[in-house]
Enzyme design. Sequence first.
Site, PDB file in Angstrom:
ATOM      1  N   HIS B 217       0.470  -1.239  -0.150  1.00 57.63           N
ATOM      2  CA  HIS B 217       0.262   0.425  -0.035  1.00 57.63           C
ATOM      3  C   HIS B 217       1.068   1.615   0.444  1.00 57.63           C
ATOM      4  O   HIS B 217       0.806   2.306  -1.062  1.00 57.63           O
ATOM      5  CB  HIS B 217      -1.359   0.007   1.442  1.00 57.63           C
ATOM      6  CG  HIS B 217      -1.820   1.403   1.108  1.00 57.63           C
ATOM      7  ND1 HIS B 217      -1.576   2.817   1.962  1.00 57.63           N
ATOM      8  CD2 HIS B 217      -2.759   1.848   1.297  1.00 57.63           C
ATOM      9  CE1 HIS B 217      -2.524   3.151   2.021  1.00 57.63           C
ATOM     10  NE2 HIS B 217      -3.504   2.800   1.451  1.00 57.63           N
ATOM     11  N   ARG B 328     -10.099  10.206  -8.620  1.00 56.03           N
ATOM     12  CA  ARG B 328     -11.012   8.901  -7.329  1.00 56.03           C
ATOM     13  C   ARG B 328     -11.685  10.208  -6.284  1.00 56.03           C
ATOM     14  O   ARG B 328     -11.214  10.883  -4.959  1.00 56.03           O
ATOM     15  CB  ARG B 328      -9.535   8.515  -6.914  1.00 56.03           C
ATOM     16  CG  ARG B 328      -9.496   7.163  -7.883  1.00 56.03           C
ATOM     17  CD  ARG B 328      -7.873   7.127  -7.612  1.00 56.03           C
ATOM     18  NE  ARG B 328      -7.028   8.185  -7.567  1.00 56.03           N
ATOM     19  CZ  ARG B 328      -5.787   8.038  -7.724  1.00 56.03           C
ATOM     20  NH1 ARG B 328      -4.736   6.758  -7.986  1.00 56.03           N
ATOM     21  NH2 ARG B 328      -5.375   9.263  -7.994  1.00 56.03           N
ATOM     22  N   ARG B 383     -14.545   9.176 -11.423  1.00 49.78           N
ATOM     23  CA  ARG B 383     -14.915   8.000 -11.069  1.00 49.78           C
ATOM     24  C   ARG B 383     -16.001   8.605  -9.654  1.00 49.78           C
ATOM     25  O   ARG B 383     -15.265   9.318  -9.054  1.00 49.78           O
ATOM     26  CB  ARG B 383     -13.780   7.627 -10.431  1.00 49.78           C
ATOM     27  CG  ARG B 383     -13.822   6.001 -10.796  1.00 49.78           C
ATOM     28  CD  ARG B 383     -13.092   4.693 -10.277  1.00 49.78           C
ATOM     29  NE  ARG B 383     -12.197   5.405  -9.120  1.00 49.78           N
ATOM     30  CZ  ARG B 383     -11.703   4.477  -8.694  1.00 49.78           C
ATOM     31  NH1 ARG B 383     -10.476   3.971  -9.471  1.00 49.78           N
ATOM     32  NH2 ARG B 383     -10.914   4.693  -7.641  1.00 49.78           N
ATOM     33  N   GLU B 512     -13.103  -2.995 -15.410  1.00 47.92           N
ATOM     34  CA  GLU B 512     -12.009  -3.737 -15.094  1.00 47.92           C
ATOM     35  C   GLU B 512     -12.687  -4.201 -14.392  1.00 47.92           C
ATOM     36  O   GLU B 512     -12.025  -5.547 -12.925  1.00 47.92           O
ATOM     37  CB  GLU B 512     -11.640  -2.353 -13.558  1.00 47.92           C
ATOM     38  CG  GLU B 512     -12.709  -1.917 -13.259  1.00 47.92           C
ATOM     39  CD  GLU B 512     -12.707  -0.817 -11.889  1.00 47.92           C
ATOM     40  OE1 GLU B 512     -11.337  -0.824 -11.531  1.00 47.92           O
ATOM     41  OE2 GLU B 512     -13.932  -0.563 -11.560  1.00 47.92           O
ATOM     42  N   GLY B 533     -10.092  -0.024 -16.225  1.00 43.79           N
ATOM     43  CA  GLY B 533      -9.260  -0.365 -14.265  1.00 43.79           C
ATOM     44  C   GLY B 533      -8.017  -0.863 -14.156  1.00 43.79           C
ATOM     45  O   GLY B 533      -8.153  -2.037 -14.435  1.00 43.79           O
ATOM     46  N   ASN B 535      -5.301  -2.023 -12.782  1.00 46.12           N
ATOM     47  CA  ASN B 535      -5.527  -2.208 -11.810  1.00 46.12           C
ATOM     48  C   ASN B 535      -6.066  -3.662 -11.522  1.00 46.12           C
ATOM     49  O   ASN B 535      -5.883  -5.017 -10.507  1.00 46.12           O
ATOM     50  CB  ASN B 535      -5.712  -1.635 -10.579  1.00 46.12           C
ATOM     51  CG  ASN B 535      -4.526  -0.160 -10.480  1.00 46.12           C
ATOM     52  OD1 ASN B 535      -3.753  -0.822 -11.799  1.00 46.12           O
ATOM     53  ND2 ASN B 535      -4.186   0.895 -10.091  1.00 46.12           N
ATOM     54  N   ASP B 536      -7.893  -3.096 -11.167  1.00 48.68           N
ATOM     55  CA  ASP B 536      -8.800  -3.607 -10.967  1.00 48.68           C
ATOM     56  C   ASP B 536      -8.520  -5.388 -11.347  1.00 48.68           C
ATOM     57  O   ASP B 536      -8.604  -6.206 -12.307  1.00 48.68           O
ATOM     58  CB  ASP B 536      -9.565  -3.355 -10.561  1.00 48.68           C
ATOM     59  CG  ASP B 536     -10.505  -3.078  -8.674  1.00 48.68           C
ATOM     60  OD1 ASP B 536      -9.594  -3.888  -8.000  1.00 48.68           O
ATOM     61  OD2 ASP B 536     -10.862  -1.932  -8.591  1.00 48.68           O
ATOM     62  N   CYS B 598      -6.668   4.176 -16.884  1.00 51.87           N
ATOM     63  CA  CYS B 598      -5.916   4.215 -16.076  1.00 51.87           C
ATOM     64  C   CYS B 598      -5.981   3.993 -14.586  1.00 51.87           C
ATOM     65  O   CYS B 598      -6.190   2.410 -15.057  1.00 51.87           O
ATOM     66  CB  CYS B 598      -7.027   5.787 -15.035  1.00 51.87           C
ATOM     67  SG  CYS B 598      -8.550   4.591 -14.769  1.00 51.87           S
TER      68      CYS B 598
END
Lengths: 644, 644
Positions: B217, B328, B383, B512, B533, B535-536, B598
Site C-alpha cells: 500500500h 478518485r 470516477r 475493470e 481500470g 489494476n482491478d 487509468c
Amino acid sequence: PPPPPPRGSTSGTGVCFTRDPNNGNTDLFGEFLINAQGEDVVAGTRTPQPISELAEAMPECYAEFKKNTEILEREYGDMQDIEFTVQENKLFMLQTRNGKRGGEAAVQIAVDLHAEGLITKEEAIQKVLPEHLDQILHPKFADTSSDEYKSALLAKGLPASPGAAVGKVAFSNEKVVANKEAGIPSVLVRDETSPDDVEGMYGSEGILTARGGMTSHAAVVARGWGRPCICGCSALRIDEKAGTLVVELENGETRTFKEGDDISLNGNTGEILGGELAVSPPAITGNLEKFMGWVDDIREIDVLANADTPDDAAEARKNGANGIGLTRTEHMFFLPERIERVRQMILGDEAKSAEALEDLLKYQREDFEGIFKAMDSKKVTIRLLDPPLHEFLPSTEDKEIMTSLASNLGTSLEELKRKIEDAEEVNPMLGLRGCRLGITRPEIIEMQARAVIEACLNAKAAGVDARPDIMIPLVGRVEEFRDQAKLVRDTAEAVFKERGQTCEYKVGTMIEIPRAALMAGEIAKEADFFSFGSNDLTQMTFGYSRDDVGTFLPKYLSKGILLDDPFVTLDQEGVGSLMKMAIERGRAEKPDLTIGVCGEHGGDPRSVKFFDEAGLTYVSCSPFRVPIARLSAAQATIEKKNKK
Amino acid sequence: PPPPPPRGSTSGTGVCFTRDPNNGNTDLFGEFLINAQGEDVVAGTRTPQPISELAEAMPECYAEFKKNTEILEREYGDMQDIEFTVQENKLFMLQTRNGKRGGEAAVQIAVDLHAEGLITKEEAIQKVLPEHLDQILHPKFADTSSDEYKSALLAKGLPASPGAAVGKVAFSNEKVVANKEAGIPSVLVRDETSPDDVEGMYGSEGILTARGGMTSHAAVVARGWGRPCICGCSALRIDEKAGTLVVELENGETRTFKEGDDISLNGNTGEILGGELAVSPPAITGNLEKFMGWVDDIREIDVLANADTPDDAAEARKNGANGIGLTRTEHMFFLPERIERVRQMILGDEAKSAEALEDLLKYQREDFEGIFKAMDSKKVTIRLLDPPLHEFLPSTEDKEIMTSLASNLGTSLEELKRKIEDAEEVNPMLGLRGCRLGITRPEIIEMQARAVIEACLNAKAAGVDARPDIMIPLVGRVEEFRDQAKLVRDTAEAVFKERGQTCEYKVGTMIEIPRAALMAGEIAKEADFFSFGSNDLTQMTFGYSRDDVGTFLPKYLSKGILLDDPFVTLDQEGVGSLMKMAIERGRAEKPDLTIGVCGEHGGDPRSVKFFDEAGLTYVSCSPFRVPIARLSAAQATIEKKNKK
C-alpha cells in the site's frame, strides 16, 4: 344481462385431475358440486363431493366424462387438469390443461404413460422436472397438513437446503460431536457459519442460522452435503454463552430453547418447528429406479460427484455417479485429531512441520485408499490443497487452543499470535492459496501426491483398479502448472521406485481463474485434463466474493440487474462465454481433451444443459444432486436431438 | 607465449566517453595511464590522469584520438564509450560502444546530437530512456558521494518510490498534520500503511515502512503521489507508544530516533540516512522543455493524469498532461473534517445520513470546481465512489473516535460497534463497492452527480469550458451501467432545471471486471466512453489481491513463474488479450468510442507501448509519471513507424 345459467339437481360443475397429482394413482381425482356453476367449487362456500360420487349421481355424464378424460390424455400425452360443467344432464368440457403434480406422482405418471403406450421414453423423461426429483430425494415430514405440524410452527427463514431435519439444539461443534458420539441427532444453531463450523455442520442433521442468505456459507455447504438448512431467520436470538435460543413468534410472544431441546426444520419451506416431528425417508421406489435407467441410457454427458470422504463416495455411488469429479482434500483437515497437526504444519519450524506432514500423510493415504475402494474402479479426481492456509488457524481469542498449540510448537503465546496475525490476508480469496501455496510450500504438495500414489498402490494390491486424476488448483499461468505437475510426477516416480510398483495417474488442472481460460491453449499442451471450477470462475469473472455477495445480491435480483444468482445458475453470457473460449482453445491443442466442471453449477439443471451443449465430458456435483444432474443431462440430450 | 606488450613513457592506455555521461557536456570525459596496458586503468592500482592531460603528454595521439571520437559519434549517432591504447606513440582504438549516461546527460546529449545534425528528432527521442526522465523529475540529494552522505547512512530498504525526502520523524497522521500546519516537513514512519494513513502520507515529504514490498500500500500510494518511499526495511523497530524508531546498523549497533528527529530518505537507492541532508530540486532545464516539445509533436496517444485534488491537477498540467483521466472522489473523503461526515453518511439513520450528504455535497462541489478551474478547459474524468464503504470506518478499538461518532449519531457504543462489524467483509475487493454501492445506496451517487454538475456550471460561470466525463466504476453487467447512468442523467437534468443552465457531460464506464471486457459490445451501446481500470482488471484476471500478493510474488519472480510484477507492467498475453477483446467488441458497436486506461500501468513505458498499439485513445497515470508516459508514447509511435 343474459339469464342466469340453469341450476338444480340436473346441473352441476366440477374440477378433476385425470390421475392423482400427489402419488400418480390412475383413478380420477377431483370434486364436483350439484346445483352449482362457475366459481362455486373453488369458492369453498359449500363442500363439494368427490368425483367418484358423480358415477352414482349422474351415471351417464360420468361415463361420458370418463371417456373424455381418456381421449384427452391420449391427445395431450399427459395427465390433464379439467374443468367441466353439467347443464340439465348435458356434459360440457370447459377447459383442459396438463396438470401440476408432486415429485412422486411425476415419476409414476411418466412411467405409467409410457407403459400405456401414450408416450415414448424420451417424452417420459421430459415430463419429470428436476424439482420433482429434489422433492423425492430428501426425507420429509410425514404430514405437514396435520394440526400437530401446524401448532408446532415457530417461525420462518429462508429454505436454503431441502429436506426434513429433527434433532437436539446444539450451539457448537463440540456439542454436535458429543451428541453424535452418544448417538443423539443434533440441529446446529448459529448466528452464521464459517469454515470453523464444518465439523458441526457435517455431524448435524440440519443447520439453522439467524443471518445469511441463500448463498451464505451455511447454505452452500448444507446443499453440498444434502443437509437440510434454514438461513437468515431474523426471528431468532441466539445467546451462545447463556446457551439459549429465543424465537420471536408472529404474535409477538417468545419461545426459549436450551441446548438439548428438540427442534425440527423443514428445509423445503423454511419452517422452524418446536419438538420432534415424524419424518419419512426418501421414497426411492422401483419406478424411480426404472425411470433413472432410461435417463442413463439416453444422456451423453457423464455425471460425477464431489465427494471428500469414503462415506461421501458411497453416497455418490448409491446415487448413480459415474465417478468422483472432485475430492477436496482440505475438508478432511478439519477433523479434531487432524486440525492440530495441520496447524503444526503451517506454523511450526522445519522439524515440527515435517513431523506434522508425516502424520498428515498417514491420514490422507488412509482417506484416499477408502475413497478408491468405495468407488471400485471408477474415476476419482483429487484436488490438491486449495484454500488459504489461515482458514485452518485458530482464533487468537481461543485461549485453550492457543496455549496447547504454543506449547506443542515450543513457542510463546505472543509469537504464535503474531504468526497467526501475519497469515491474515485482506482478500483471502485472491491470496495465498491453491497452487500459489503449493509453489511456496512444495513439501505440502509432495506429501499429498505421495498420499495419493501410495493409496492407489494399496488399493491396487486390494484388487481395485484405481487410476487417480490429480488436479492442480488455481492455475493462471502455464508456468504454475508446470512447476506443480513436475512436483507431482517426481513424487510419483519416487514412490514407484520405493515400492517397485506403478499405477496410472493423470495430472490436470482446474480452470477457475479468468487468465487460465484465456491461456487454455497453452495450458492444454501440458495438462492431461481440465476441470472448470465454476464457483471461483464466477467469483473472479464477476468480481463477486461469494461470502459477501449477500450485501447487494438481493437488491440486484429485485431490481432485475441480475435475473439469477450466478453462483446457483451459470451466467452463460459472461462466465459461459469464457468457458466456451477455454474449451475451444484447449481442444484446438488436444482434440480429445477431457473437460469437466465441478462446483455447484454441476448440479443445476439449466447449467447442466449449457455444459452438455458446450461439449463438456462430465459435470460433477454433490452426491445428493447426482440424480438431478443425470435427469438434466438426459433432458439436454433429448432437447438437442429435437432441435435437429 | 607472446612477448609482453611494450611499456614505457611512449605507451599507455585509457578509457573515455566522448561527452560527460553525468551532464552531457561536450568535452571528452575519461582517464589514461602512461606506461600501462590493458586492465591497468580499471584495476585502480595507480591513479590515472584525466584525458585532457593527454593533449600535453602525447599531443599527436590526442589530436588523432579526438578526431576519431568525432568520426565514431557521427558513425554511431551517439555518445561513445571508448577503450584505447598507445603503443610506442601509435594510437590503437580497442573498442567503442554507445555510452551509458545519467538522466540529465541523456536529454542534453539527445538535444545536442540533433543540433549538431547527427540525428533526427525521432532518433533523439529514442535515445532518452524513461528511467532517465524519472531521475530528472525528482528532487535528489546534492552529493551522494560526499563523506557527509556516507557517514549519515543508517540502513537500506526497498527503493519503492524515487526521490529525496528530508523531514522530522512522525509516527502518526496527526503528527504529520500538526507539523504541516506549523510548516515543518515530516517523514511518516510506520510498520506498514493502510488506507487510514493516506492523510499522513499525503502530508509528508516521504514514507518509510518496516514491512511490505514494492507493491505494498505504501509503495503504490507513494508512487502515485510522487512521494519518495522506502519499504520493507527490516532493520527498523518502531515503537509507536514509546515514540521511538530504533535502527539496527550493519555493524550491530543501534541508533534511536524520537518523533521530531531529522531523517532523510533516498527513494532511488532505498538508503535511510540520519539527519538533514542537502537536496537539489528537479532540474527541468530548457533542454528538457525543448525535448518534451518534440515528444508531444510526435506521439499519437493522449497522456492524461490521475488527480484527486486541485493541487494534483496543477501538478498534472505542469507536467504536460492533456487532461485528467481519473479523479478518485473518495480520496477527498479522508480529510479530517470530512471523514466524520462520511462515517455519519454510512452509519446514520436516514435523517443523519441526509444531513451528512448535504455537507459532503458542499465539499465535493468545491473540490470539483477547483479541479475544473485548475485544468482550464481540458478533459476532466471523474470516477464515482469506488472503494468498499468500510474503508472509511474507524477502528472499533479507537475509543475517542468511537465515542464521538456514537454521540454524533445518537446511538450506543455497542450498537455502533455492531454496525461497523456488520460492514466488514471477507473479501472487500470483491464486495460491496463501486456501482454495487451506488445501486444499493443511490443517494450517494445522486449527491456526487449533483456536485459534479453544479461545480461544472459554477466553473462555466467563471469562464471555464468544463465538460466532465463521469465514470461508473466496477460495472460487470450492462444493467448496472444503465441503472447508474440513468441516476446521473436524471440528477443532471434536475440541476439544469433548477439553475436554468446546462453543460455538456458524458457518462462512461470503467472496464475493470473481466465480465465487462467480455460484454464490452453490449456496454458500448449505452456508455459514452470506456476507461480500463487495469489494476482491478489485473487483480480479477489473475485472481491476485494486490494487498496480499507479497506472500507469493517474490517467489514467483525468483522462480521465473512470473517475469514481471503484473501490477507494474501489464500482462499483455492475459490481461492484455482481454483488453484487446473489449476494444474490438466496443468499437464494433461504436467505431469512434473513446477508450482510455487509468491505473499504474498508464505510467509504465512497456505498457504504454502496448496501449498505443492496441488503439487506446489515452493513457492516464499519476502526475509525476506524465512526462515518462509522454516519452513512452512518442517512442511507441516511432517504433510503429519504423516497423512499417
